[in-house]
Each structure stands twice: as C-alpha cells, then as structure tokens.
Design an enzyme around this catalytic site. Structure first.
Site, PDB file in Angstrom:
ATOM      1  N   LYS A 123       0.834  -1.198   0.000  1.00 51.94           N
ATOM      2  CA  LYS A 123       0.000   0.000   0.000  1.00 51.94           C
ATOM      3  C   LYS A 123       0.874   1.256   0.000  1.00 51.94           C
ATOM      4  CE  LYS A 123      -3.631  -0.577   2.571  1.00 51.94           C
ATOM      5  NZ  LYS A 123      -4.171  -0.792   3.925  1.00 51.94           N
ATOM      6  N   ARG A 158      -2.988   3.240   8.545  1.00 47.72           N
ATOM      7  CA  ARG A 158      -3.282   2.088   7.683  1.00 47.72           C
ATOM      8  C   ARG A 158      -2.167   1.052   7.717  1.00 47.72           C
ATOM      9  NH1 ARG A 158      -4.698   4.649   1.951  1.00 47.72           N
ATOM     10  NH2 ARG A 158      -5.885   2.710   1.797  1.00 47.72           N
ATOM     11  N   TYR A 177      12.210 -34.451 -18.978  1.00 41.56           N
ATOM     12  CA  TYR A 177      10.748 -34.337 -18.889  1.00 41.56           C
ATOM     13  C   TYR A 177      10.261 -34.597 -17.479  1.00 41.56           C
ATOM     14  CZ  TYR A 177      10.581 -39.429 -18.701  1.00 41.56           C
ATOM     15  OH  TYR A 177      10.751 -40.725 -18.314  1.00 41.56           O
ATOM     16  N   GLY A 214      -8.208  -7.113   4.391  1.00 44.90           N
ATOM     17  CA  GLY A 214      -9.040  -7.106   5.591  1.00 44.90           C
ATOM     18  C   GLY A 214      -8.467  -7.846   6.778  1.00 44.90           C
ATOM     19  N   SER A 237      14.233 -42.679 -14.592  1.00 49.63           N
ATOM     20  CA  SER A 237      13.028 -41.936 -14.251  1.00 49.63           C
ATOM     21  C   SER A 237      12.983 -41.882 -12.726  1.00 49.63           C
ATOM     22  CB  SER A 237      11.799 -42.649 -14.809  1.00 49.63           C
ATOM     23  OG  SER A 237      10.640 -41.960 -14.386  1.00 49.63           O
ATOM     24  N   CYS A 263       8.759 -39.378 -12.481  1.00 49.96           N
ATOM     25  CA  CYS A 263       7.398 -39.901 -12.609  1.00 49.96           C
ATOM     26  C   CYS A 263       6.671 -39.936 -11.274  1.00 49.96           C
ATOM     27  CB  CYS A 263       7.412 -41.282 -13.250  1.00 49.96           C
ATOM     28  SG  CYS A 263       8.325 -42.496 -12.300  1.00 49.96           S
ATOM     29  N   ARG A 270      -3.433  -1.465  -6.399  1.00 55.49           N
ATOM     30  CA  ARG A 270      -2.578  -2.647  -6.341  1.00 55.49           C
ATOM     31  C   ARG A 270      -3.002  -3.563  -7.486  1.00 55.49           C
ATOM     32  NH1 ARG A 270      -5.568  -4.655  -0.900  1.00 55.49           N
ATOM     33  NH2 ARG A 270      -7.632  -4.696  -1.789  1.00 55.49           N
ATOM     34  N   MET A 280      -5.634  -7.082   8.479  1.00 51.46           N
ATOM     35  CA  MET A 280      -5.059  -6.228   9.504  1.00 51.46           C
ATOM     36  C   MET A 280      -5.965  -5.012   9.675  1.00 51.46           C
ATOM     37  SD  MET A 280      -1.038  -6.627   8.930  1.00 51.46           S
ATOM     38  CE  MET A 280      -1.127  -6.210   7.227  1.00 51.46           C
ATOM     39  N   HIS A 313     -15.781  -8.780   1.389  1.00 56.26           N
ATOM     40  CA  HIS A 313     -14.747  -9.671   1.910  1.00 56.26           C
ATOM     41  C   HIS A 313     -14.826 -11.057   1.280  1.00 56.26           C
ATOM     42  CE1 HIS A 313     -13.224 -12.631   4.853  1.00 56.26           C
ATOM     43  NE2 HIS A 313     -12.192 -11.798   4.833  1.00 56.26           N
TER      44      HIS A 313
HETATM   45  P1  ADP Z   1      -7.437  -2.408   3.914  1.00 54.04           P
HETATM   46  O1  ADP Z   1      -6.011  -2.783   3.832  1.00 54.04           O
HETATM   47  O2  ADP Z   1      -8.221  -3.268   4.809  1.00 54.04           O
HETATM   48  O3  ADP Z   1      -8.058  -2.213   2.559  1.00 54.04           O
HETATM   49  P2  ADP Z   1      -7.162   0.441   4.073  1.00 54.04           P
HETATM   50  O4  ADP Z   1      -5.982   0.980   4.766  1.00 54.04           O
HETATM   51  O5  ADP Z   1      -7.112   0.450   2.604  1.00 54.04           O
HETATM   52  O6  ADP Z   1      -7.487  -0.991   4.639  1.00 54.04           O
HETATM   53  O7  ADP Z   1      -8.383   1.288   4.582  1.00 54.04           O
HETATM   54  C1  ADP Z   1      -9.707   0.899   4.353  1.00 54.04           C
HETATM   55  C2  ADP Z   1     -10.502   2.037   3.767  1.00 54.04           C
HETATM   56  O8  ADP Z   1     -10.432   3.190   4.574  1.00 54.04           O
HETATM   57  C3  ADP Z   1      -9.991   2.480   2.434  1.00 54.04           C
HETATM   58  O9  ADP Z   1     -10.593   1.730   1.424  1.00 54.04           O
HETATM   59  C4  ADP Z   1     -10.423   3.907   2.351  1.00 54.04           C
HETATM   60  O10 ADP Z   1     -11.665   4.014   1.739  1.00 54.04           O
HETATM   61  C5  ADP Z   1     -10.509   4.323   3.773  1.00 54.04           C
HETATM   62  N1  ADP Z   1      -9.382   5.225   4.042  1.00 54.04           N
HETATM   63  C6  ADP Z   1      -8.141   4.892   4.408  1.00 54.04           C
HETATM   64  N2  ADP Z   1      -7.360   5.984   4.494  1.00 54.04           N
HETATM   65  C7  ADP Z   1      -8.147   7.027   4.172  1.00 54.04           C
HETATM   66  C8  ADP Z   1      -7.925   8.445   4.056  1.00 54.04           C
HETATM   67  N3  ADP Z   1      -6.742   8.971   4.293  1.00 54.04           N
HETATM   68  N4  ADP Z   1      -8.955   9.199   3.687  1.00 54.04           N
HETATM   69  C9  ADP Z   1     -10.160   8.635   3.438  1.00 54.04           C
HETATM   70  N5  ADP Z   1     -10.435   7.358   3.525  1.00 54.04           N
HETATM   71  C10 ADP Z   1      -9.435   6.541   3.894  1.00 54.04           C
HETATM   72 MG    MG Z   2      -7.616  -0.987   1.177  1.00 51.04          MG
END
Ligand code: ADP
Ligand code: MG
Ligand code: MG
Length: 906
Positions: A27, A97, A881, A106, A794, A861, A364, A108, A482
């Site tokens: 990220k 984040r 092979y 989802g 083999s 094999c 990503r 962490m 999810h």
């Molecule tokens: P995950 O790894 O679980 O996707 P994220 O870090 O991407 O978690 O955060 C989840 C959501 O929170 C993001 O999809 C985004 O919509 C919202 N979010 C995260 N950072 C910001 C920010 N700086 N401003 C607005 N929304 C945010």
């Molecule tokens: Mg995210």
C-alpha cells in the site's frame, strides 16, 4: 536496519516508489508511486516494515528516532494540507493504515478519522459547516479505535458476540430502528451526538477505560495497534494459508483524511480496472454516496454500480457514478487508463470523493479468477501492454488449475430451477451440504463432507471455514466484499449479495422464497453465473475454451522441459494427449489388476502368485499374457508416435493374495490343490515390511518368467503396431533397482525375449529403450554404474522421498502434519519435492549418470511431476521431462515455461 524509518509522499513527490514493497508494504509503495505519477493522493507517510520487525524483536519498543521522524513527516503533511494535527481551528485528521508486502485483504487493521477530540471537534464543525459529518466521523473513530486499539491490540478477548465493536454496532442499529432509518447515512446530527456520548460511556463500562481525548495519544495508540494487528489471530491464520512468512511485518501508513461522508457530493468506492471475475476489459466497481471507505467493502449497504455498462440484475435500479457524478467518473476513468498504462496490469483501486473532488487512496494489482487471469493476459497481449513472456507469467499454476476445474453441467442446469441468484464472485461450480458457521465448515470438511458455507456476510474470522468449504454463499455484500475478495484470490466458487436469502445462524436454516433448507441439505452453486440450486447437480470440465488453447501454445513456446503423463489405459492416454502430454512417463502394469474389468486378469495373477513351481507359474502367465498385451498395445496405439514408459510389475505380491475364503476356494480349485495347501502358500508370501520386501526387480530376479511375459507383450505389441502403420516407442523400466547388477540380470532376459520376438516375426530389431527408476538412495549414489546399462532414468520421487526420509508413505498422517505445524518441515515432502535432501540425490544422480552415459535420458514420474515448485526444480537440474497425472499436464507445462523464463531472467 536502515537509518531512515519514515518515507513521505504527496504533492506530486515521494521518497519511495512501487519497487519498495518490502520496506513500505504494497500500500505504502503504491501510494508513493501514485503520488509520483501525479495522481491525486492525500499526503502522508509510511513507517517501514523494519520498524515492525524491530517492534517485535524488542518487546514492542520503537527504534530511537522514530518519534522525531514521525513528527517531522507529520509537519510536512500539515504544511501540504494547510491544517494542523490537533489544531483547534484547522484540525487535520489522519488515517492509520496497515500494509504488508503482499496484500492481506481485511486481515489487519485501519483506523480512520484519528485526531478528533474535544479540542478539535468545534473547529472542524466551524470549518466544514457540517456538524452531522463531524459527528459521523467521530462515531466511526470511536467504533474503530475502541475495537482495534483498546480491545484487539490490548489483547482483550471478549465473549462471542460481546466484542466492543459488536456492542456499539447494536447500539447504532437500535438508533436506526428507533428513527426508522434504512441506512446510517440517514441519522441526524442530534442522533449522532447522542450516540457518541453513549458510545463513550459503553466503552468505559466494557473496557474500563476512557476513550482517549487527545490527538497525539490517538495517533500513537493507532500506530501501535496496527503493528500489533500483524500478529492478530486472523492475520496469522491467513498467512499460514497463503504461505506468507511471519517475519515480514507490516508497514504503517499515516495519511491525511479525505472525506466521502460530507454529504451527497461526497462518496467512496472500490473499483477494478477490468472485471476481476471474467477479465472483460470494462471498468468495474462499486460506490456509495455519503459514506466512508469501509462501508462498501463491509456490505453494510448494497453498493451502487460504477457505470451503466456493468450493472447487474442486483443493482440495476441503483444510480451509477457515471450518471450521478459524470465529471468525477470521467476523471476516475482517465486515472484507470493511466494506472494500467503505467503498471501494465489490472488494478484494484480505492477512491474517495470529497465534495466533488476525487482522491485515490490505494492501487494494487487486482486479484482475479483463473478465467479473468487468462482473458486479461491474452487481451493485454493484443493491446501490446505486455509481451508473450509476460503472458506466460500472468497466469499462476493455481489459476490454471482453477480453469481446469469443473463447472456445473450446463445440461443439468438447463432443466433445473434456480433457488436464488446473486453476484458471481468466484468462478466454477460447487456442490455440497450447507453449513452456517466457519467452525462447522472446518469440522465437516475434516470428515470428508463437501460443504457450502452460507453466511449473511463473511468477515475475516471466517477465513478457515471459507478455505474448507467447496463454495461460499452470502446474502449480503458486493463484488468487492470480503467474501468475494477472498474467494477470488483462491479461485473458489462463490456467490455474494444473494438478496433473496434469509440466513438464521441460530436455527441453522436458510429461507428462500418460503422454502426452508436446514444444515446438511445439499445445494449447488454456479459461481460463474451467480445461480444457486437446491440439491446436487453434476459437474463438467471447463477446458474447452479456445483462449485456453491459444494460451497453452504460447506457454509451449517458452519451455524446455518435456511433459508426459502417468496413464495405463487408452482412455487416460487419450485424455492426457488432449491436455498436451508428449508421451507416457509411467505406465503401471499392475493397474490392470485393480478396478474395472480386472476380475479375470486378477484371478490369473493370483494363480501365478500362489504357483509353487515354474511350470504352474508359466501356465498362469501364458493365460495372463493376452490381457497384459491388450492394455499395452491399445495404449501405445493411442500414443502413436510418442514414447510410452512401461514399468514392470512393482508391488509386493502378497498385496494380491485373496483374503476371502470364497476367493481362496476358487483359486485352489483352479490350481487343483486343497484349501489348506493354498492357505499355506499364501502364508508363505506374508512379509513383515512389504514396502521393502519382495517386490519390483526382486520379483524379476526370483521369477524371471514374470519379466519375460511382460517384455514379450511390449515388444510384440510394438512389432504389430509397426505393421499396422503406427509408430511405437516403448521404454522398458525396471523398478526398485538398487544395484547395476539387478539391471544387468534383467537385461539378459530382455535381450533373450527381444531375439525371440525378432525371430518369430522376421524382423531385425524392435526399437525400445531399457532403463530404470531411481527410487532407492543407493541407485542414486551409484548412478554412474547404473547408467552403463540404463538408457534412461526416471526418478520415482515418491519412494525416493520415503526411503530418503525413512518416512512410510502410508503412515505420514500421524506425524508429518505436526512437523509442518511446528515448522520442522516447510511442507509435506511428498507434496513438494524436498530440494535440499531428496533433490540433492536427484541432482547427483543426473550428474553421475550423464558422466558415464552422455545420452542418458532423464525424467521424473513421482507425484511431484505435477507440482509447480518441483517442476521448476526439475527444469533447473536439467531433466528432459516430467510426468504427471493427465489433469496436471497443463499445469506442468505452465510451470515448466515459467521456470524457463525465470532461468533466462537470471
Ligand atoms: P485495507 O487494507 O483493509 O483495505 P485500508 O488501509 O485500505 O485498509 O483502509 C480501508 C478504507 O479506509 C480504504 O478503502 C479507504 O476508503 C478508507 N481510508 C483509508 N485511508 C483514508 C484516508 N486517508 N482518507 C479517506 N479514507 C481513507
Ligand atoms: Mg484498502
Ligand atoms: Mg516405487
């Protein structure tokens, strides 16, 4: 550890870039890259994964200097945003984040709106003139923070259903009900203010602590909690399933908040630059007005479609972003193009719109189904975004496997009435008994029962159950929920957002259209179309796709390693040819004594086994001969022009001795002996360690007439097929060889039979190769000697693994799982070739063998021949092979091509 602990991004610049995923997490690295590209990204900074590693190594302490670096980076963000963190007039809020090297969706934690407290709330109200928004943001902060920081990171383990988040959620639901609001977006400022007060009181009551009312305290609390979430239970379990090392650690990104919940000109959404289920080249996604990030993914409201072209039956009535905010959509679509052109791959993106202004929050490489992987790779080749080599790399062996997976039989489906329909989130078909909890899914699956996990919506706690299930069905959630994300990552059949379902977890029932299904009732899912059926429907193979064929042609252009199959019937041989097998690497003679139509040959084999004299044995073998020859000849006929390796009779004879009295009686009768005598003969065959007993070449040494009969069948078939205008390329393979003398001993028999067959048919010679399996360590150790007689080796890596480890193949269930669990072994060595041990024997045998016989032909094999990592190893040691079961042939071809490309790349 590097000196630099914090990397900033924003305002068109960044310290980091997309190549720095190990340090900044996926990220953080991609946020930096987007900032460099000039895509609008809220400014922020990323604390490195090294800090996480340090944090765990030093009893949760931060390295010196972190506080100062964070403070400096935060000042930079404040300057960029022209706001101040904790500032009463222009308060900056941030998100905290998580982000690992590989995405762990989802798994962490993330905390949003950090920095709201009694000092900053009035300022933000004044600044935005939107108190409703401020209190909505505040209640979200309280909900997330109390859950992530005060409960999870603090190690509090609440009773089932009593987590602080769940308790607060119930309070929120209560207010919504009382006010008659369908959605939390409809709650008023007063409702939210009141709720916030009650939330805080609840937190004190449940957790015995005040909710922190200080921006800095919140900031560091959240940073610590995100680091802690790396070792949260579900993150650990996800890593175990995905094979992600526990040492990697997570980065923490602190980023200025932008707000999708400021009213109707604000929104948040998730999108894929192409359809992740089908691969179709259309912008695909979901959004919600007046909402914050989590809302779309969590399946709290049914999200709206991104554009009109990709509306589904479920969301057709909802407004698209394209029509609701045309300009913002156009900008987003432009960024979609920029990102694809830059990353040359399908992107999974998160965005937020604050008051009509678009912000990118994440991008990503998007997870996709096998079907989508194939289609996207082939499309991008045509679009000249990637070259052929990249096409080969773009489909993983697991995705290919998934493409070869069954789908619901279209014929059966035509005549079936769907019970319900939802979003097609994970491809293919699945059928099984329904269960309602992850625990039940795990338990039933362990008993060998295929199950379909049915949930209202899934959350990360359900991961193990989702893994265990054949298919997943949820009542709520969209294509980016999810359940959809996780299932797609695994290529598992999944249907989400099946709105007609009513799931009652407590009663363990599923109600659709007035019909009630109980736990254990069978259902069938078509994950490609999003259809649910009651009962079991048949499944068929999905490999007839012409795109698949074209892809495999590209794959074949890039591999060196040949791919053969293990087969012993004309039907399997034909199937394998269809999958691209270039020969048979293992034809097990004994297979004709098991299963279908085996009664008569098995009887004759038994007669041969319990024979007491050469004459008796010869008589039985003569009668057995036509059966053996038929299978051999028919299979070679199908493989016309391709080599077929016949392994001489391998298993310990006593395996075939009849146990039942009735069978023994008829055998005794055929031999003209008494039942008592037969029992005696059978008793004499008993061995205390049959795996290492009288088997393989040892049978040929003690009973050369057994070898003779098989060799005659092979060579005569070859002569006859040649006369019939076919090309027979038999290879005679002697199993369980430990010494070259064994091989020489059998060679005499083979040469004699060859001479006899030539004389009988009036031909000068029959072409064949003579070789051996290398499956006993001694054979590998003396491969130079063995290669003087053998024309090919083999590697029988099943037995070689068994004998190298001294692990009985049939008994590993008792201890190998514990070895893997406790990390004494990285994986089950019978599934993935043990490169360090067994692999050394293979490597050495290749080298020694080629030293005395430069033309020695080398193959494998064992089961490993179809396992991608093992195939890569076979490529590296220079085998000619691999051979595997018919269904694994395409996977081995792909793995071989990917290994060759990796090799070329250095
Ligand atoms: P995950 O790894 O679980 O996707 P994220 O870090 O991407 O978690 O955060 C989840 C959501 O929170 C993001 O999809 C985004 O919509 C919202 N979010 C995260 N950072 C910001 C920010 N700086 N401003 C607005 N929304 C945010
Ligand atoms: Mg995210
Ligand atoms: Mg063997």
């Amino acid at each position: 550890m590097r000196e630099k602990l914090v990397y900033v991004f924003g305002g068109g610049r960044a310290d980091g870039d997309a190549t720095m995923k190990n340090l900044l997490g996926g990220k953080g690295a991609n946020l930096a890259e987007m900032a460099r590209l000039g895509v609008p990204v809220p400014p922020g900074f990323t604390i490195t994964t090294e800090v996480c590693t340090h944090f765990y190594a030093r009893g949760r302490a931060y390295p010196d200097g972190l506080k100062a670096e964070v403070a400096a980076a935060l000042t930079g963000v404040e300057r960029e945003m022209k706001m101040g963190f904790g500032d009463p007039d222009r308060p900056l809020l941030v998100s905290i984040r998580s982000g690992a090297r590989k995405s762990m969706p989802g798994m962490m934690e993330t905390v949003l709106n950090v920095g709201l407290c009694s000092r900053t709330i009035p300022g933000l109200v004044k600044l935005t003139d939107n108190p409703r928004f401020v209190y909505d943001a505040y209640r979200r902060l309280i909900m997330m923070y109390s859950d992530v920081v005060m409960e999870k990171a603090a190690g509090v383990e609440p009773a089932e259903g009593q987590g602080i988040r769940q308790q607060l959620d119930r309070m929120l639901d209560g207010v919504k009900k009382a006010r008659g609001c369908a959605s939390d977006a409809d709650l008023s400022e007063a409702d939210l203010q009141d709720l916030v007060k009650r939330f805080k009181a609840k937190i004190v009551e449940v957790l015995g602590q005040e909710f922190p009312d200080d921006a800095q305290e919140q900031l560091w609390g959240a940073i610590g909690a995100v680091f802690s979430s790396w070792n949260g239970r579900r993150a650990i379990s996800y890593r175990r399933i995905e094979g992600i090392p526990h040492e990697w650690g997570t980065a923490v990104t602190v980023q200025a908040m932008v707000f999708g919940n400021m009213g109707d000109s604000s929104a948040t959404g998730v999108a894929f630059s192409r359809n992740p289920a089908t691969g179709e080249n259309r912008f695909y996604g979901e959004w919600l007005p007046n909402a914050q990030g989590e809302d779309v993914v969590a399946g709290i409201r049914t999200p709206n479609p991104l554009n009109d072209a990709t509306k589904s039956e479920q969301n057709r009535h909802l407004p698209s972003l394209e029509s609701a905010m045309t300009e913002v959509y156009a900008r987003l679509d432009g960024i979609r193009g920029e990102l694809e052109a830059h990353f040359h791959d399908m992107q999974d993106i998160e965005f937020t719109i604050q008051d009509g202004r678009l912000w990118m929050l994440q991008c990503r490489v998007g997870k996709r189904t096998g079907t989508a992987a194939l289609n996207i790779a082939m499309d991008m080749l045509e679009e000249k975004l990637i070259d052929e080599r990249e096409v080969v790399r773009r489909v993983t062996p697991a995705q290919l496997d998934e493409l070869l997976h069954p789908i619901v039989d279209p014929q059966a489906e035509k005549s079936a009435q769907p019970l319900a329909s939802g979003l097609p989130a994970g491809p293919g078909g699945a059928t099984g008994q329904i269960v309602f909890t992850a625990a039940a899914a795990v338990e039933w699956a362990a008993q060998g029962k295929p199950v379909i996990l049915v949930r209202e919506e899934t959350n990360p706690e359900d991961v193990e159950g989702m893994r265990a299930a054949e298919g997943i069905l949820t009542a709520r959630g969209g294509m980016t929920s999810h359940a959809a994300l996780v299932a797609r990552g695994w290529g598992k059949c999944c249907i989400v957002g099946c709105a007609g379902l009513h799931v009652d977890v407590h009663a363990r029932t599923l109600t659709v259209d007035g019909k009630v299904l109980k736990e254990g009732d069978p259902v069938t899912l078509n994950g490609t179309r999003g259809r649910v059926y009651a009962g079991r429907l048949g499944m068929v193979s999905a490999a007839e796709n012409p795109r698949f064929v074209a892809f495999m042609q590209i794959v074949d252009r890039h591999r060196r390693l040949g791919v053969r199959t293990n087969a012993e019937t004309p039907e399997d041989a034909l199937k394998a040819r269809g999958f691209g097998a270039e020969g048979i690497g293992l034809f097990r003679t004994e297979h004709m004594f098991y299963g279908k139509d085996s009664e008569k040959p098995l009887f004759l084999l038994r007669r041969m086994i319990v024979s007491a004299s050469v004459a008796e044995r010869r008589a039985a073998l003569d009668e057995l001969y036509p059966y053996v020859k038929k299978d051999i000849k028919d299979t070679m006929a199908v493989m016309d022009g391709l080599p077929v390796t016949f392994r001489l009779l391998d298993p310990p004879l006593h395996e075939f001795v009849p146990k039942g009295a009735k069978e023994r009686a008829s055998l005794a009768k055929a031999l003209g002996i008494t039942a008592a005598e037969l029992d005696q003969r059978a008793e004499a065959l008993h061995e205390s360690n049959p795996m290492m007993g009288h088997r393989g070449v040892r049978l040929g040494v003690t009973y050369p007439e057994i070898t003779e009969m098989q060799v005659r069948a092979i060579l005569e078939s070859a002569v006859e097929l040649t006369r019939e205008g076919k090309r027979a390329l038999p290879e005679i393979m002697v199993p369980v060889v430990a010494t070259v003398t064994e091989l020489d001993h059998q060679k005499v028999v083979v040469d004699r039979v060859h001479a006899e067959v030539c004389a009988a048919h009036g031909v000068a010679k029959v072409d064949f190769l003579y070789g051996t399996m290398i499956e006993i360590p001694r054979a590998a150790l003396t491969a130079d000697h063995i290669a003087r007689t053998a024309q090919f080796f083999s590697f029988g890596t099943n037995d070689l693994t068994q004998m190298t480890f001294g692990f009985s193949r049939d008994d590993i269930g008792g201890f190998v799982p514990a070895y893997v669990e406790q990390k004494l072994l990285p994986v089950d060595p019978f599934q993935m070739l043990d490169v360090d041990g067994v692999g050394q024997l293979v490597r050495m045998a290749c080298e020694l063998g080629r030293r005395t016989n430069p033309h020695l032909h080398l193959g494998i094999c064992g089961e490993h021949g179809g396992e991608p990592n093992s195939v890569a190893f076979c490529h590296r040691v220079g085998l000619d092979y691999v051979s595997c079961s018919p269904f694994r042939v395409p996977i081995a071809r792909l793995a071989a091509a990917q290994a060759a490309l990796e090799d070329a790349a250095g």
